[in-house]
Motif scaffolding. Sequence first.
Motif, PDB file in Angstrom:
ATOM      1  N   GLY A   1      -4.077  -7.304  -2.182  1.00  0.00           N
ATOM      2  CA  GLY A   1      -4.063  -8.428  -1.253  1.00  0.00           C
ATOM      3  C   GLY A   1      -3.108  -9.500  -1.746  1.00  0.00           C
ATOM      4  O   GLY A   1      -2.427  -9.345  -2.763  1.00  0.00           O
ATOM      5  N   SER A   2      -3.086 -10.598  -1.015  1.00  0.00           N
ATOM      6  CA  SER A   2      -2.267 -11.740  -1.382  1.00  0.00           C
ATOM      7  C   SER A   2      -3.088 -13.001  -1.196  1.00  0.00           C
ATOM      8  O   SER A   2      -4.075 -13.011  -0.447  1.00  0.00           O
ATOM      9  N   GLY A   3      -2.671 -14.062  -1.851  1.00  0.00           N
ATOM     10  CA  GLY A   3      -3.397 -15.311  -1.712  1.00  0.00           C
ATOM     11  C   GLY A   3      -2.841 -16.368  -2.632  1.00  0.00           C
ATOM     12  O   GLY A   3      -2.005 -16.090  -3.500  1.00  0.00           O
ATOM     13  N   TYR A   4      -3.302 -17.593  -2.435  1.00  0.00           N
ATOM     14  CA  TYR A   4      -2.884 -18.724  -3.261  1.00  0.00           C
ATOM     15  C   TYR A   4      -3.867 -18.921  -4.410  1.00  0.00           C
ATOM     16  O   TYR A   4      -5.089 -18.991  -4.201  1.00  0.00           O
ATOM     17  N   PHE A   5      -3.304 -19.015  -5.620  1.00  0.00           N
ATOM     18  CA  PHE A   5      -4.120 -19.207  -6.811  1.00  0.00           C
ATOM     19  C   PHE A   5      -3.399 -20.123  -7.787  1.00  0.00           C
ATOM     20  O   PHE A   5      -2.191 -20.353  -7.676  1.00  0.00           O
ATOM     21  N   ARG A   6      -4.158 -20.635  -8.758  1.00  0.00           N
ATOM     22  CA  ARG A   6      -3.574 -21.483  -9.787  1.00  0.00           C
ATOM     23  C   ARG A   6      -2.619 -20.662 -10.648  1.00  0.00           C
ATOM     24  O   ARG A   6      -2.922 -19.542 -11.047  1.00  0.00           O
ATOM     25  N   MET A   7      -1.477 -21.264 -10.964  1.00  0.00           N
ATOM     26  CA  MET A   7      -0.496 -20.558 -11.784  1.00  0.00           C
ATOM     27  C   MET A   7      -1.088 -20.160 -13.131  1.00  0.00           C
ATOM     28  O   MET A   7      -0.831 -19.060 -13.647  1.00  0.00           O
ATOM     29  N   GLY A   8      -1.886 -21.049 -13.724  1.00  0.00           N
ATOM     30  CA  GLY A   8      -2.480 -20.724 -15.012  1.00  0.00           C
ATOM     31  C   GLY A   8      -3.372 -19.502 -14.969  1.00  0.00           C
ATOM     32  O   GLY A   8      -3.488 -18.768 -15.948  1.00  0.00           O
ATOM     33  N   ALA A   9      -4.003 -19.251 -13.816  1.00  0.00           N
ATOM     34  CA  ALA A   9      -4.905 -18.112 -13.695  1.00  0.00           C
ATOM     35  C   ALA A   9      -4.154 -16.809 -13.441  1.00  0.00           C
ATOM     36  O   ALA A   9      -4.581 -15.739 -13.886  1.00  0.00           O
ATOM     37  N   VAL A  10      -3.030 -16.883 -12.717  1.00  0.00           N
ATOM     38  CA  VAL A  10      -2.333 -15.642 -12.350  1.00  0.00           C
ATOM     39  C   VAL A  10      -1.205 -15.288 -13.311  1.00  0.00           C
ATOM     40  O   VAL A  10      -0.674 -14.176 -13.253  1.00  0.00           O
ATOM     41  N   ARG A  11      -0.830 -16.209 -14.202  1.00  0.00           N
ATOM     42  CA  ARG A  11       0.316 -15.944 -15.075  1.00  0.00           C
ATOM     43  C   ARG A  11       0.192 -14.631 -15.850  1.00  0.00           C
ATOM     44  O   ARG A  11       1.156 -13.854 -15.922  1.00  0.00           O
ATOM     45  N   PRO A  12      -0.970 -14.323 -16.468  1.00  0.00           N
ATOM     46  CA  PRO A  12      -1.060 -13.047 -17.196  1.00  0.00           C
ATOM     47  C   PRO A  12      -0.809 -11.832 -16.302  1.00  0.00           C
ATOM     48  O   PRO A  12      -0.218 -10.838 -16.744  1.00  0.00           O
ATOM     49  N   HIS A  13      -1.226 -11.907 -15.036  1.00  0.00           N
ATOM     50  CA  HIS A  13      -1.052 -10.779 -14.116  1.00  0.00           C
ATOM     51  C   HIS A  13       0.385 -10.693 -13.598  1.00  0.00           C
ATOM     52  O   HIS A  13       0.855  -9.603 -13.269  1.00  0.00           O
TER      53      HIS A  13
ATOM     54  N   GLY B   1       0.815  -1.212   0.000  1.00  0.00           N
ATOM     55  CA  GLY B   1       0.000   0.000   0.000  1.00  0.00           C
ATOM     56  C   GLY B   1       0.848   1.260   0.000  1.00  0.00           C
ATOM     57  O   GLY B   1       2.083   1.209   0.078  1.00  0.00           O
ATOM     58  N   ALA B   2       0.179   2.391  -0.046  1.00  0.00           N
ATOM     59  CA  ALA B   2       0.871   3.676  -0.118  1.00  0.00           C
ATOM     60  C   ALA B   2       1.795   3.889   1.083  1.00  0.00           C
ATOM     61  O   ALA B   2       2.836   4.537   0.979  1.00  0.00           O
ATOM     62  N   LYS B   3       1.420   3.347   2.233  1.00  0.00           N
ATOM     63  CA  LYS B   3       2.232   3.496   3.439  1.00  0.00           C
ATOM     64  C   LYS B   3       3.223   2.341   3.610  1.00  0.00           C
ATOM     65  O   LYS B   3       3.862   2.227   4.661  1.00  0.00           O
ATOM     66  N   GLY B   4       3.302   1.492   2.587  1.00  0.00           N
ATOM     67  CA  GLY B   4       4.221   0.362   2.678  1.00  0.00           C
ATOM     68  C   GLY B   4       3.663  -0.814   3.434  1.00  0.00           C
ATOM     69  O   GLY B   4       4.389  -1.757   3.752  1.00  0.00           O
ATOM     70  N   ASP B   5       2.348  -0.758   3.763  1.00  0.00           N
ATOM     71  CA  ASP B   5       1.725  -1.857   4.496  1.00  0.00           C
ATOM     72  C   ASP B   5       1.647  -3.103   3.617  1.00  0.00           C
ATOM     73  O   ASP B   5       1.410  -3.021   2.404  1.00  0.00           O
ATOM     74  N   ALA B   6       1.816  -4.269   4.240  1.00  0.00           N
ATOM     75  CA  ALA B   6       1.689  -5.532   3.514  1.00  0.00           C
ATOM     76  C   ALA B   6       0.233  -5.752   3.123  1.00  0.00           C
ATOM     77  O   ALA B   6      -0.675  -5.499   3.934  1.00  0.00           O
ATOM     78  N   PRO B   7      -0.042  -6.198   1.900  1.00  0.00           N
ATOM     79  CA  PRO B   7      -1.422  -6.445   1.472  1.00  0.00           C
ATOM     80  C   PRO B   7      -2.081  -7.512   2.337  1.00  0.00           C
ATOM     81  O   PRO B   7      -1.409  -8.453   2.784  1.00  0.00           O
ATOM     82  N   PRO B   8      -3.368  -7.408   2.616  1.00  0.00           N
ATOM     83  CA  PRO B   8      -4.058  -8.410   3.435  1.00  0.00           C
ATOM     84  C   PRO B   8      -4.131  -9.765   2.728  1.00  0.00           C
ATOM     85  O   PRO B   8      -4.203  -9.826   1.497  1.00  0.00           O
ATOM     86  N   TYR B   9      -4.103 -10.813   3.518  1.00  0.00           N
ATOM     87  CA  TYR B   9      -4.165 -12.166   2.959  1.00  0.00           C
ATOM     88  C   TYR B   9      -5.614 -12.571   2.730  1.00  0.00           C
ATOM     89  O   TYR B   9      -6.472 -12.446   3.607  1.00  0.00           O
TER      90      TYR B   9
END
Length: 295
Positions: free
Chosen positions: A219-231, A172-180
């Motif tokens: 945020g952060s989280g676990y996702f399929r590699m095929g789904a997140v690869r474009p991002h 985030g703007a303040k350097g905060d870690a994204p929520p899980y």
Amino acid sequence: MDIELARTFLAIVSAGSFVRAAERLNVSQTAVSARIRSLEEQLRRPLFVRNKAGASLTPAGESFLRHAPALVQLWERARHEVAVPPGRRAVLAIGAELSLWDPLLLRWLLWMGRAAPEVALRAQVGQSETLMHQVAEGILDLAVLYAPRYRAGITVELLAEERLVLVTSPPGAKGDAPPYVHVDWGPDFAPSKGLGRADPAIHVGFGPLGLGYILAAGGSGYFRMGAVRPHLESGRLALVPGAPEFVYPAYVVHAETTDPEVVRLALEGLRHTAAADQAEVPPDAMPGSGPALPG
């Protein structure tokens, strides 16, 4: 015989009781009882024994269970063949779990359109149990699932061993870690398995929903590699260094009574698209043609 009688019989076997079968079929328990009574009159044998726990099969019911799925599948196959659109040679119906439609099912539709333009396609998404039931009944020719239940008359094939990876949006703007954001990938994937994230900010039961959230809000989280690869390629998300990865196998299931030539071609397309996704091959580089149906 009214095919709905066989469907109702199978629903009771699957649900374990007349009450739960009525709920699944969205009819009254009286209607379910009447259908089974009619079926028993036609077969001249009792099929179920009711008890406090639900309903169990009689010896005659066990015998009918060996034939009921084939009856329903034959009816559905006949409906498919009668409904072939003009200019097409066959109809193929496929289903996939919600988290698998993009990109796997989408890429498969494109592959089939190039490899077998003479085959009309029907595609849908749904929950694993529903899709398995539709394959067993012949409503679907194939389905792609994460955790199929092995059943008589159903062939199960490992399609791909996907990776679940931990990704994150920028701080985030303040350097905060994204929520899980915790996605429910099943009982074998839980914070207690060593993820060290017992208190997620958000808990969702649908992968694309969680991914859409972190893309919009961070945020952060676990996702399929095929789904997140474009991002990952665009820089909107990044892999979390040192985070453990998890294998998440996907399977394709089909009934043994379905058209073998059509199923063979569909399976080839699914293997191509799954392999291309795992090898990080862009969609337009995938093989675009395969052996046509025999004329």
